[in-house]
Design a protein around this motif. Structure first.
Motif, PDB file in Angstrom:
ATOM      1  N   ILE A 135       9.101 -20.524  -5.340  1.00 12.94           N
ATOM      2  CA  ILE A 135       9.840 -21.107  -7.164  1.00 12.94           C
ATOM      3  C   ILE A 135      10.359 -22.374  -7.014  1.00 12.94           C
ATOM      4  CG2 ILE A 135      12.655 -20.655  -7.893  1.00 12.94           C
ATOM      5  CD1 ILE A 135      10.673 -17.992  -6.545  1.00 12.94           C
ATOM      6  N   THR A 136      10.513 -22.628  -8.187  1.00 12.24           N
ATOM      7  CA  THR A 136      10.277 -23.808  -9.163  1.00 12.24           C
ATOM      8  C   THR A 136      11.842 -24.087  -9.395  1.00 12.24           C
ATOM      9  OG1 THR A 136       8.147 -24.586 -10.080  1.00 12.24           O
ATOM     10  CG2 THR A 136      10.163 -25.545 -10.517  1.00 12.24           C
ATOM     11  N   ILE A 137      12.802 -24.765  -9.648  1.00 15.59           N
ATOM     12  CA  ILE A 137      14.252 -24.773  -9.673  1.00 15.59           C
ATOM     13  C   ILE A 137      14.615 -25.911 -10.701  1.00 15.59           C
ATOM     14  CG2 ILE A 137      16.609 -25.080  -9.458  1.00 15.59           C
ATOM     15  CD1 ILE A 137      15.299 -23.987  -6.168  1.00 15.59           C
ATOM     16  N   HIS A 138      15.055 -25.424 -11.623  1.00 17.12           N
ATOM     17  CA  HIS A 138      15.871 -26.573 -12.312  1.00 17.12           C
ATOM     18  C   HIS A 138      17.491 -26.449 -12.954  1.00 17.12           C
ATOM     19  CE1 HIS A 138      12.403 -27.344 -14.631  1.00 17.12           C
ATOM     20  NE2 HIS A 138      11.732 -25.995 -14.540  1.00 17.12           N
ATOM     21  N   MET A 139      18.073 -27.470 -11.598  1.00 14.74           N
ATOM     22  CA  MET A 139      19.890 -27.248 -12.071  1.00 14.74           C
ATOM     23  C   MET A 139      19.654 -27.994 -12.854  1.00 14.74           C
ATOM     24  SD  MET A 139      21.792 -26.611  -9.221  1.00 14.74           S
ATOM     25  CE  MET A 139      23.888 -26.172 -10.169  1.00 14.74           C
ATOM     26  N   LEU A 140      20.761 -27.294 -13.887  1.00 15.79           N
ATOM     27  CA  LEU A 140      21.854 -27.978 -14.797  1.00 15.79           C
ATOM     28  C   LEU A 140      22.374 -28.873 -14.521  1.00 15.79           C
ATOM     29  CD1 LEU A 140      22.468 -25.159 -17.137  1.00 15.79           C
ATOM     30  CD2 LEU A 140      20.708 -26.774 -17.690  1.00 15.79           C
ATOM     31  N   GLY A 141      22.761 -29.903 -14.993  1.00 19.43           N
ATOM     32  CA  GLY A 141      24.122 -31.594 -14.758  1.00 19.43           C
ATOM     33  C   GLY A 141      25.003 -30.590 -15.497  1.00 19.43           C
ATOM     34  N   GLY A 142      26.086 -31.508 -15.065  1.00 19.80           N
ATOM     35  CA  GLY A 142      26.812 -31.672 -16.116  1.00 19.80           C
ATOM     36  C   GLY A 142      28.200 -31.689 -15.271  1.00 19.80           C
ATOM     37  N   ALA A 156      24.979 -29.985 -19.290  1.00 19.81           N
ATOM     38  CA  ALA A 156      24.438 -28.659 -19.526  1.00 19.81           C
ATOM     39  C   ALA A 156      24.391 -27.656 -20.422  1.00 19.81           C
ATOM     40  CB  ALA A 156      25.589 -27.750 -18.146  1.00 19.81           C
ATOM     41  N   ILE A 157      24.607 -27.457 -21.876  1.00 19.01           N
ATOM     42  CA  ILE A 157      24.292 -26.897 -22.732  1.00 19.01           C
ATOM     43  C   ILE A 157      23.217 -27.539 -24.124  1.00 19.01           C
ATOM     44  CG2 ILE A 157      24.563 -26.464 -25.070  1.00 19.01           C
ATOM     45  CD1 ILE A 157      27.508 -25.906 -24.741  1.00 19.01           C
ATOM     46  N   GLU A 158      22.944 -29.243 -23.430  1.00 16.79           N
ATOM     47  CA  GLU A 158      22.115 -30.035 -24.132  1.00 16.79           C
ATOM     48  C   GLU A 158      21.054 -29.861 -22.945  1.00 16.79           C
ATOM     49  OE1 GLU A 158      20.838 -34.502 -25.196  1.00 16.79           O
ATOM     50  OE2 GLU A 158      22.888 -33.611 -24.661  1.00 16.79           O
ATOM     51  N   PHE A 184      36.038 -17.790 -18.074  1.00 19.92           N
ATOM     52  CA  PHE A 184      35.551 -19.770 -18.742  1.00 19.92           C
ATOM     53  C   PHE A 184      35.679 -20.183 -19.906  1.00 19.92           C
ATOM     54  CE2 PHE A 184      35.354 -17.149 -13.908  1.00 19.92           C
ATOM     55  CZ  PHE A 184      36.152 -18.367 -13.447  1.00 19.92           C
ATOM     56  N   GLU A 185      35.932 -20.272 -20.591  1.00 22.49           N
ATOM     57  CA  GLU A 185      35.587 -20.588 -22.443  1.00 22.49           C
ATOM     58  C   GLU A 185      34.314 -21.753 -21.825  1.00 22.49           C
ATOM     59  OE1 GLU A 185      37.424 -22.834 -26.405  1.00 22.49           O
ATOM     60  OE2 GLU A 185      38.540 -22.191 -24.376  1.00 22.49           O
ATOM     61  N   GLU A 186      34.107 -22.808 -21.388  1.00 24.55           N
ATOM     62  CA  GLU A 186      33.046 -23.742 -20.784  1.00 24.55           C
ATOM     63  C   GLU A 186      31.954 -22.957 -20.645  1.00 24.55           C
ATOM     64  OE1 GLU A 186      33.295 -26.212 -22.610  1.00 24.55           O
ATOM     65  OE2 GLU A 186      35.230 -26.950 -22.265  1.00 24.55           O
ATOM     66  N   GLU A 187      32.511 -21.841 -20.047  1.00 23.84           N
ATOM     67  CA  GLU A 187      30.817 -21.610 -19.132  1.00 23.84           C
ATOM     68  C   GLU A 187      30.779 -20.234 -20.306  1.00 23.84           C
ATOM     69  OE1 GLU A 187      28.297 -19.799 -15.135  1.00 23.84           O
ATOM     70  OE2 GLU A 187      30.522 -18.587 -15.847  1.00 23.84           O
ATOM     71  N   ILE A 191      26.600 -19.988 -21.348  1.00 22.78           N
ATOM     72  CA  ILE A 191      26.079 -18.153 -21.682  1.00 22.78           C
ATOM     73  C   ILE A 191      25.762 -18.080 -22.788  1.00 22.78           C
ATOM     74  CG2 ILE A 191      25.974 -16.043 -21.150  1.00 22.78           C
ATOM     75  CD1 ILE A 191      27.603 -16.966 -18.614  1.00 22.78           C
ATOM     76  N   ARG A 192      26.026 -18.481 -23.747  1.00 27.98           N
ATOM     77  CA  ARG A 192      25.637 -17.898 -25.331  1.00 27.98           C
ATOM     78  C   ARG A 192      24.240 -18.855 -25.339  1.00 27.98           C
ATOM     79  NH1 ARG A 192      31.009 -18.618 -29.353  1.00 27.98           N
ATOM     80  NH2 ARG A 192      32.387 -16.600 -28.136  1.00 27.98           N
ATOM     81  N   GLU A 193      24.081 -20.407 -25.759  1.00 29.13           N
ATOM     82  CA  GLU A 193      23.131 -21.524 -25.659  1.00 29.13           C
ATOM     83  C   GLU A 193      21.939 -20.231 -24.539  1.00 29.13           C
ATOM     84  OE1 GLU A 193      20.464 -23.790 -27.216  1.00 29.13           O
ATOM     85  OE2 GLU A 193      22.691 -23.632 -27.427  1.00 29.13           O
TER      86      GLU A 193
END
Length: 257
Positions: A135-142, A156-158, A184-187, A191-193
């Motif tokens: 499994i290749t994992i891409h962990m979002l930063g932020g 994270a969105i970017e 959670f407004e920020e999350e 998720i919309r992205e």
């Protein structure tokens, strides 16, 4: 019957019927209108109901959210069944986004596919994924929301905006006829992205999420393809799902077969 006993019974009635009138309280408990009004006032002061003309209703907006560890202990078997069914939709080589959720956690636990690429904003899911081969994992930063163990924010969105995936697995705090909502407004923005980046959007939600509305609108039914749950929602919600061709998979039905 004492007032404390009556207000407990009134709350039980409200949970089943959503609304109660002063006249109904008078008839059910053989009390005066003044006593019925005092019961409603007490419940309003406790923040349990909203007083309306002639009676009371339950708040439609849910405001409580236990932390991740507490939520992980709730309805464990149901979430496992949903997560297990969701994992069967993952094929070898799929590119995935899996959002932070106690139910998506079980999707990861039951994953047995190979050569997947997984993007996530959850430190808990990332720690589970590292135990799986291939499994290749891409962990979002932020910014890290410590209490709930997920990353959010502009960075994270970017970062997410640079990827495309085959399938998106998300949880939700609430589902009504208007769609999905979250505390959670920020999350929600994240998720919309993610929805814009996925060919297929899969929502994992146990039956307790239906009929619950949270602070922030996360997505409409036009944004999703499939809901995996353990019980059918109300006819009102089913009507909206059918309108937007959203499929429902029932985990319990699968477990029986």
């Amino acid at each position: 019957m004492f007032q404390d006993e009556r207000v407990i019974s009134i709350m039980q009635y409200l949970k089943e019927n959503k609304r109660i009138t002063v006249d109904e309280i008078c008839q059910r408990f053989d009390v005066s209108r003044d006593t019925a009004r005092r019961d409603i006032v007490k419940l309003e002061e406790q923040g349990k109901i909203i007083r309306v003309r002639g009676g009371a209703i339950l708040p439609t907006l849910s405001k409580e959210m236990p932390n991740f560890k507490e939520r992980l202990q709730m309805d464990t078997e149901v979430k496992k069944a949903i997560g297990k069914l969701a994992s069967t939709l993952i094929h070898d080589g799929d590119y995935l986004y899996i959002s932070s959720s106690t139910t998506t956690r079980y999707t990861v636990e039951f994953m047995n596919s190979k050569q997947n690429v997984v993007i996530t904003n959850s430190i808990d899911l990332a720690s589970l994924l590292v135990e799986k081969e291939g499994i290749t994992i891409h962990m979002l930063g932020g910014k890290l929301f410590n209490e709930h163990g997920f990353v959010y924010g502009t960075k994270a969105i970017e970062m997410l905006s640079q990827y495309y995936v085959d399938k998106l697995f998300i949880g939700t705090c609430g589902i009504t006829k208007d769609g999905l909502s979250s505390l959670f407004e920020e999350e929600s923005y994240l998720i919309r992205e993610a929805i814009q980046r996925a060919d297929q959007v899969i929502v994992l939600a146990d039956h307790s999420k239906f009929g619950k509305r949270e602070f922030h609108q996360m997505a409409g039914f036009e944004d999703i393809d499939l809901i995996i749950t353990d019980k059918e929602p109300s006819p009102e919600i089913i009507e909206q799902l059918q309108k937007y061709n959203v499929e429902i998979l029932l985990a319990n039905d699968t477990e029986k077969n």
